[in-house]
Design a protein around this motif. Sequence first.
Motif, PDB file in Angstrom:
ATOM      1  N   ILE A  70       0.772  -1.386  -0.008  1.00 38.54           N
ATOM      2  CA  ILE A  70       0.013   0.031   0.005  1.00 38.54           C
ATOM      3  C   ILE A  70       0.905   1.226   0.057  1.00 38.54           C
ATOM      4  O   ILE A  70       0.771   2.103  -0.914  1.00 38.54           O
ATOM      5  N   VAL A  71       1.895   1.229   0.939  1.00 37.14           N
ATOM      6  CA  VAL A  71       2.891   2.418   0.978  1.00 37.14           C
ATOM      7  C   VAL A  71       3.654   2.716  -0.414  1.00 37.14           C
ATOM      8  O   VAL A  71       3.501   3.648  -1.050  1.00 37.14           O
ATOM      9  N   GLN A  72       4.093   1.699  -1.118  1.00 39.89           N
ATOM     10  CA  GLN A  72       4.619   1.822  -2.383  1.00 39.89           C
ATOM     11  C   GLN A  72       3.575   2.262  -3.477  1.00 39.89           C
ATOM     12  O   GLN A  72       3.822   3.113  -4.318  1.00 39.89           O
ATOM     13  N   PHE A  73       2.413   1.585  -3.501  1.00 38.66           N
ATOM     14  CA  PHE A  73       1.446   2.277  -4.382  1.00 38.66           C
ATOM     15  C   PHE A  73       1.079   3.834  -3.986  1.00 38.66           C
ATOM     16  O   PHE A  73       1.050   4.612  -4.894  1.00 38.66           O
ATOM     17  N   ALA A  74       1.070   4.083  -2.800  1.00 36.93           N
ATOM     18  CA  ALA A  74       0.571   5.484  -2.608  1.00 36.93           C
ATOM     19  C   ALA A  74       1.949   6.484  -2.923  1.00 36.93           C
ATOM     20  O   ALA A  74       1.727   7.520  -3.147  1.00 36.93           O
ATOM     21  N   MET A  75       3.066   5.872  -2.635  1.00 36.27           N
ATOM     22  CA  MET A  75       4.347   6.690  -2.989  1.00 36.27           C
ATOM     23  C   MET A  75       4.276   7.049  -4.535  1.00 36.27           C
ATOM     24  O   MET A  75       4.427   8.150  -4.963  1.00 36.27           O
ATOM     25  N   GLY A  76       4.093   5.931  -5.489  1.00 36.25           N
ATOM     26  CA  GLY A  76       4.080   6.304  -6.759  1.00 36.25           C
ATOM     27  C   GLY A  76       3.002   7.173  -7.301  1.00 36.25           C
ATOM     28  O   GLY A  76       3.126   8.020  -8.029  1.00 36.25           O
ATOM     29  N   THR A  77       1.776   7.190  -6.602  1.00 37.49           N
ATOM     30  CA  THR A  77       0.725   7.937  -6.952  1.00 37.49           C
ATOM     31  C   THR A  77       1.064   9.243  -6.543  1.00 37.49           C
ATOM     32  O   THR A  77       0.798  10.330  -7.242  1.00 37.49           O
ATOM     33  N   LEU A  78       1.156   9.565  -5.149  1.00 39.79           N
ATOM     34  CA  LEU A  78       1.671  10.743  -4.850  1.00 39.79           C
ATOM     35  C   LEU A  78       2.655  11.474  -5.595  1.00 39.79           C
ATOM     36  O   LEU A  78       2.709  12.640  -5.833  1.00 39.79           O
ATOM     37  N   ALA A  79       3.651  10.715  -5.982  1.00 39.04           N
ATOM     38  CA  ALA A  79       4.938  11.411  -6.820  1.00 39.04           C
ATOM     39  C   ALA A  79       4.458  11.888  -8.190  1.00 39.04           C
ATOM     40  O   ALA A  79       4.676  13.051  -8.691  1.00 39.04           O
ATOM     41  N   ILE A  80       3.771  11.158  -8.872  1.00 44.37           N
ATOM     42  CA  ILE A  80       2.846  11.513 -10.237  1.00 44.37           C
ATOM     43  C   ILE A  80       1.953  12.827  -9.905  1.00 44.37           C
ATOM     44  O   ILE A  80       1.962  13.577 -10.626  1.00 44.37           O
ATOM     45  N   LEU A  81       1.257  12.890  -8.874  1.00 40.75           N
ATOM     46  CA  LEU A  81       0.186  13.896  -8.521  1.00 40.75           C
ATOM     47  C   LEU A  81       1.029  15.303  -8.271  1.00 40.75           C
ATOM     48  O   LEU A  81       0.637  16.070  -8.242  1.00 40.75           O
ATOM     49  N   THR A  82       2.305  15.178  -7.864  1.00 45.46           N
ATOM     50  CA  THR A  82       3.275  16.381  -7.854  1.00 45.46           C
ATOM     51  C   THR A  82       3.079  17.096  -9.014  1.00 45.46           C
ATOM     52  O   THR A  82       3.322  18.403  -9.162  1.00 45.46           O
ATOM     53  N   LEU A  83       2.984  16.466 -10.153  1.00 44.06           N
ATOM     54  CA  LEU A  83       2.792  17.125 -11.558  1.00 44.06           C
ATOM     55  C   LEU A  83       1.701  18.410 -11.445  1.00 44.06           C
ATOM     56  O   LEU A  83       1.798  19.365 -12.171  1.00 44.06           O
ATOM     57  N   ALA A  84       0.546  17.747 -10.650  1.00 47.91           N
ATOM     58  CA  ALA A  84      -0.596  18.802 -10.594  1.00 47.91           C
ATOM     59  C   ALA A  84      -0.235  20.026  -9.796  1.00 47.91           C
ATOM     60  O   ALA A  84      -0.938  21.166 -10.211  1.00 47.91           O
ATOM     61  N   LEU A  85       0.696  19.775  -8.875  1.00 42.95           N
ATOM     62  CA  LEU A  85       1.106  21.156  -8.008  1.00 42.95           C
ATOM     63  C   LEU A  85       2.271  21.741  -8.589  1.00 42.95           C
ATOM     64  O   LEU A  85       2.372  23.003  -8.433  1.00 42.95           O
ATOM     65  N   TYR A  86       2.883  21.333  -9.764  1.00 40.12           N
ATOM     66  CA  TYR A  86       3.981  21.689 -10.044  1.00 40.12           C
ATOM     67  C   TYR A  86       3.948  23.480 -10.800  1.00 40.12           C
ATOM     68  O   TYR A  86       4.660  24.146 -10.111  1.00 40.12           O
ATOM     69  N   LEU A  87       3.064  23.405 -11.508  1.00 38.90           N
ATOM     70  CA  LEU A  87       2.826  24.781 -12.223  1.00 38.90           C
ATOM     71  C   LEU A  87       2.451  25.820 -11.108  1.00 38.90           C
ATOM     72  O   LEU A  87       2.552  26.953 -11.281  1.00 38.90           O
ATOM     73  N   ASP A  88       1.659  25.356 -10.141  1.00 40.35           N
ATOM     74  CA  ASP A  88       1.217  26.280  -9.026  1.00 40.35           C
ATOM     75  C   ASP A  88       2.507  26.839  -8.275  1.00 40.35           C
ATOM     76  O   ASP A  88       2.514  27.968  -7.791  1.00 40.35           O
ATOM     77  N   SER A  89       3.424  26.134  -8.343  1.00 36.24           N
ATOM     78  CA  SER A  89       4.660  26.369  -7.468  1.00 36.24           C
ATOM     79  C   SER A  89       5.522  27.668  -8.340  1.00 36.24           C
ATOM     80  O   SER A  89       5.992  28.530  -7.520  1.00 36.24           O
ATOM     81  N   PHE A  90       5.140  27.699  -9.615  1.00 38.00           N
ATOM     82  CA  PHE A  90       5.769  29.176 -10.261  1.00 38.00           C
ATOM     83  C   PHE A  90       4.884  30.020  -9.782  1.00 38.00           C
ATOM     84  O   PHE A  90       5.657  31.233  -9.270  1.00 38.00           O
ATOM     85  N   HIS A  91       3.737  29.996  -9.250  1.00 39.57           N
ATOM     86  CA  HIS A  91       2.991  31.247  -8.975  1.00 39.57           C
ATOM     87  C   HIS A  91       3.252  31.343  -7.414  1.00 39.57           C
ATOM     88  O   HIS A  91       3.131  32.853  -6.781  1.00 39.57           O
ATOM     89  N   TRP A  92       3.620  30.620  -6.804  1.00 37.48           N
ATOM     90  CA  TRP A  92       4.124  30.884  -5.228  1.00 37.48           C
ATOM     91  C   TRP A  92       5.278  31.528  -5.269  1.00 37.48           C
ATOM     92  O   TRP A  92       5.496  32.405  -4.551  1.00 37.48           O
ATOM     93  N   MET A  93       5.926  31.217  -6.199  1.00 33.28           N
ATOM     94  CA  MET A  93       7.513  31.995  -6.031  1.00 33.28           C
ATOM     95  C   MET A  93       7.139  33.308  -6.648  1.00 33.28           C
ATOM     96  O   MET A  93       7.957  34.261  -6.282  1.00 33.28           O
ATOM     97  N   ALA A  94       6.251  33.574  -7.597  1.00 32.60           N
ATOM     98  CA  ALA A  94       6.101  35.020  -7.981  1.00 32.60           C
ATOM     99  C   ALA A  94       5.669  35.706  -7.065  1.00 32.60           C
ATOM    100  O   ALA A  94       5.937  36.903  -6.684  1.00 32.60           O
ATOM    101  N   THR A  95       4.459  35.263  -6.139  1.00 29.88           N
ATOM    102  CA  THR A  95       4.045  36.157  -5.060  1.00 29.88           C
ATOM    103  C   THR A  95       5.244  36.267  -3.897  1.00 29.88           C
ATOM    104  O   THR A  95       5.084  37.422  -3.358  1.00 29.88           O
ATOM    105  N   LEU A  96       5.828  35.224  -3.673  1.00 29.59           N
ATOM    106  CA  LEU A  96       6.991  35.618  -2.799  1.00 29.59           C
ATOM    107  C   LEU A  96       7.886  36.455  -3.139  1.00 29.59           C
ATOM    108  O   LEU A  96       8.075  37.366  -2.264  1.00 29.59           O
TER     109      LEU A  96
END
Length: 1017
Positions: A319-345
């Motif tokens: 279960i942990v291995q499955f969750a790890m792979g899923t969460l790693a791929i889901l970071t792609l959904a957050l990635y573009l938001d991180s550009f806006h976080w940096m801009a705001t900073l």
Amino acid sequence: MILLLALLFVLSGAAGLIYESIWSRYLGLLVGHSAYAQVIVLVIFLGGMSVGAAIAARRSATLREPLLWYAAIEGIVGVFGLVFHDVFIAASAVAYGTLFPALAGGATLALAKWSLAAMLIVPQSVLLGATFPLMTAGVLRRLGTDATARSGSALGLLYFANSFGAAAGVLVAGFWLVDIAGLPGTLIVAACLNLVVALATYGAVRLERAEDPETPPFADASVGAARPPLAAGGFSDDVEAAGARGRLGRLLLSVAFGTAVASFIYEIAWVRMLSLVLGSATHAFELMLSAFILGLALGALIIRRAADRSLDTVRLLGIVQFAMGTLAILTLALYLDSFHWMATLLQTVQRTDTGYTVFNVARYGIALAIMLPATICAGMTLPLITRALLAVGVGERAIGSVYAWNTLGSILGVALAALVLMPMLGVRGVLILGGALDIAIGVALLRHRAATVPAMRRTRDLATVAGVLVVLGAAVAPAFDPGILSSGVFRYGVVPEPGAREIIFYEHGRTASVSVQLGPDSGYTIATNGKPDASLAPEWFASSLTEWNRTALGGDNATQVLIPLITLAHAPQARDGAVIGFGAGMTSHFALASPALEWLTTIEIEPQMIAAGRLLQPANTRVFTDPRSVFVTDDARSFFAASQRRFDVIFSEPSNPWVSGVAGLFTEEFYARVSAHLTPTGVFGQWLHLYEMEDDLLLGILAALSKSFASYEIYLTNDVDALVVASNMPQLPEPDWTLLAWEDVELDLARFRRLTPELLAATRVIGHRELQPLLADWTGTNSDFYPVLDLGAERARFTGTEASAFASLALERFDLGAALADRRVPWPSADVAALPHARFQAQVRGRLLRLGGADVDSAYSGNALDAARLRAQRLTLELASGQAPVSWPLWFAEVLQAERDRHQGTMGVADSAWYRAVERYLADRQAPEGARAALRFLRAAVTYDWQGVAAEVDAMIAERDRGRAWLPPALLVDAAVIARLRTGDVAGARAAFARLNDVAGRGPFDFRTLLLDAHVT
């Protein structure tokens, strides 16, 4: 006792990561910073760790007291740390002085370099790899008959302690220790930590034995004997059979290997992704590495209780291995938001030193937000795997075996991701592949359990379907917008709208992501990891330009043209040349305009930069089409270490030194190597940026360069870029500006205003003779082992500081650099400037004032020229009126401004007619003697009449003491000190400096203050 050991393990983890980061720096000096070099250094380190863990796995069960062996190893590693620097220096001297020159190059030389690198760190790496298994075995034995029941908790605690120490060690070393003590001192701190851990562990064991001398020797039998192995693993009775146990062991060790492959694929992908958001500086990488390791630490801490309570460890692991792979791929959904976080900073935080601290804390937070969910899962895996193996009676060898196989997987993951997958798939594809691997491992574990537990089949099937959907969903999702990826948000604080930028090239190379942007009015910009490295104006690609619409050669265009032309002017007969850093290819292109050049080697670390440069033809066409042009894909340090050639000219224009690894091309040691590769009459051209830089850092570079070159001159290629031309000769040859008449140069520059010898000569600001008194004892010299530039450059980038030392000389009415050199800077011969430097704009304004020329260039129109003309007109009327002014001090201040308008940007010359007119007026109107003396002083100073200046110094000081400051204090002190030095009155120069400098309006650390102080001293 166990808590004490855990605390000591925190220190051990900190020391281990300090070693890893500092050894990487050391070996980078030996083998370079190319993608292959970085990977191989890490492979050597991890390979040694794996071997050490494997040895410990085989031997720990036979040891009476593993903790004493652990203490001994920590002590030995500490001793290695104390002597590493001296050993490295000695080995490098032998390698570069004897070994490398004796080899033919190619594979033989590469093998020698890597063999030497391995000999330097493998012994310590092997020892470090043994520490975790030995410490863990010692702790588990202290649990006695309760070992199996509590092994998960103990393993989780130790993994957490070691990883937490490592995460902290990265930051402490990178942000403080290297700055305070340099690389050698940082190693000593790590060594002292090892020695403290060794002594404390030994003392704790001896004290424990002293308190309970009847305690029997600890034995491996205590581990795994407390409860039946079946309950811990949740398997059927036939798991107890040796064959089934072996199959389970192989499965779990395979998982340890595979999950390490996936985790390091994540790390490489995340580092490349986040470097576009956080920047690619050394501190940014340290923050990312620490965030990654902190996630591992937290995962181990979180799972420690669940590992013991779980009745089915393998199911939980799946279960942990499955969750790890899923969460790693889901970071792609957050990635573009991180550009806006940096801009705001960046739009929020102030660009100050305090703001820089906030900036780094926030960057750490962004890295954690992206990495933490998946890395927490990654941190759970090894405690679970080891716990499962202990539960089925594998024994202590399970600890080292898991660690060894996991480390081997890390090696494969690093090599695959960095060298193979990244260029093929890009960061997005690499991350998806890593996630898919972890999901597949999780599904495989669940399928294994479902084979014996029918109730698991539904979970297995759901995980299989969900995993396929997650991977396919990520694979078919829209690609990242390259305009956002290449925005350099960490620098500019702005995120463009998707599709707003025309990106005609975007590729993920082995060392960086390279892009080419085409702007409708700005031309082409080539960038690495979002940082522009070169740009070409539209004029380079225009089909035709008439004489009347030629533009000034400014910005990057000026730098890219003047670096090769000015450098080659000092060595016009150069036959063999080298260029460090491809950029847009313009330096190589213009160097190849030389008819004397027979061979030019362009050294570029990232192949995609060269691929991107092909799009900039025909502006840079010779570098691709001229048969004399050769490309070498390598790190410059590595290239010069391997090459036995000597060059007539070397151009160095790498990326900005705040980029990780680049500062090593501005060190004392690198300059010594470059100097050794020059022919006796060869010259070296070094580009320096003045923007996002500090004077102290700039002078630290020059202090490093001055230790290896006997002579050099500094030129301004534009207002924010400088060029140092250096030589091993006692005197740098005077430039031969006839190269402007080379056929290819004339053709290339036909679209711009005509460059002239007088214009290029006027770009010179200061040289070796003037700077050496200041730099001879400079304490902030940039070196390999005390990397002040690498540590300070990113802070300067963030704060936006500008190194104004040299640019300010060119703009002062009294140019201190020119005066110290007795160098004349005459008026221009044209009504427009071919280079839009502030100095040349001022010169042309003065020419228009003196000669009454028409204003043909909008660069000189508007308030500046109109105000100067108004002041000149008013002064002319006053001189003709025959009336004395109401206030001589106020009138004289206007005279000084009018004189500045007419003469700014020149030195050694004066408008005699203008001076005579003012002198007559002062005499006719019986002006105060102080005013007349001040005018005599000024005229003598700007025409280098040092006897005349010296004759008026005492009068000027006396007038100032009476409260009548006729001259600007900075000009007064500069001219007075130089005049007395030139006339041999050193004591008088010191007295004038001591008397006047405090009122000059400069701080004690101002460059001009330091320069004058050095000369009078």
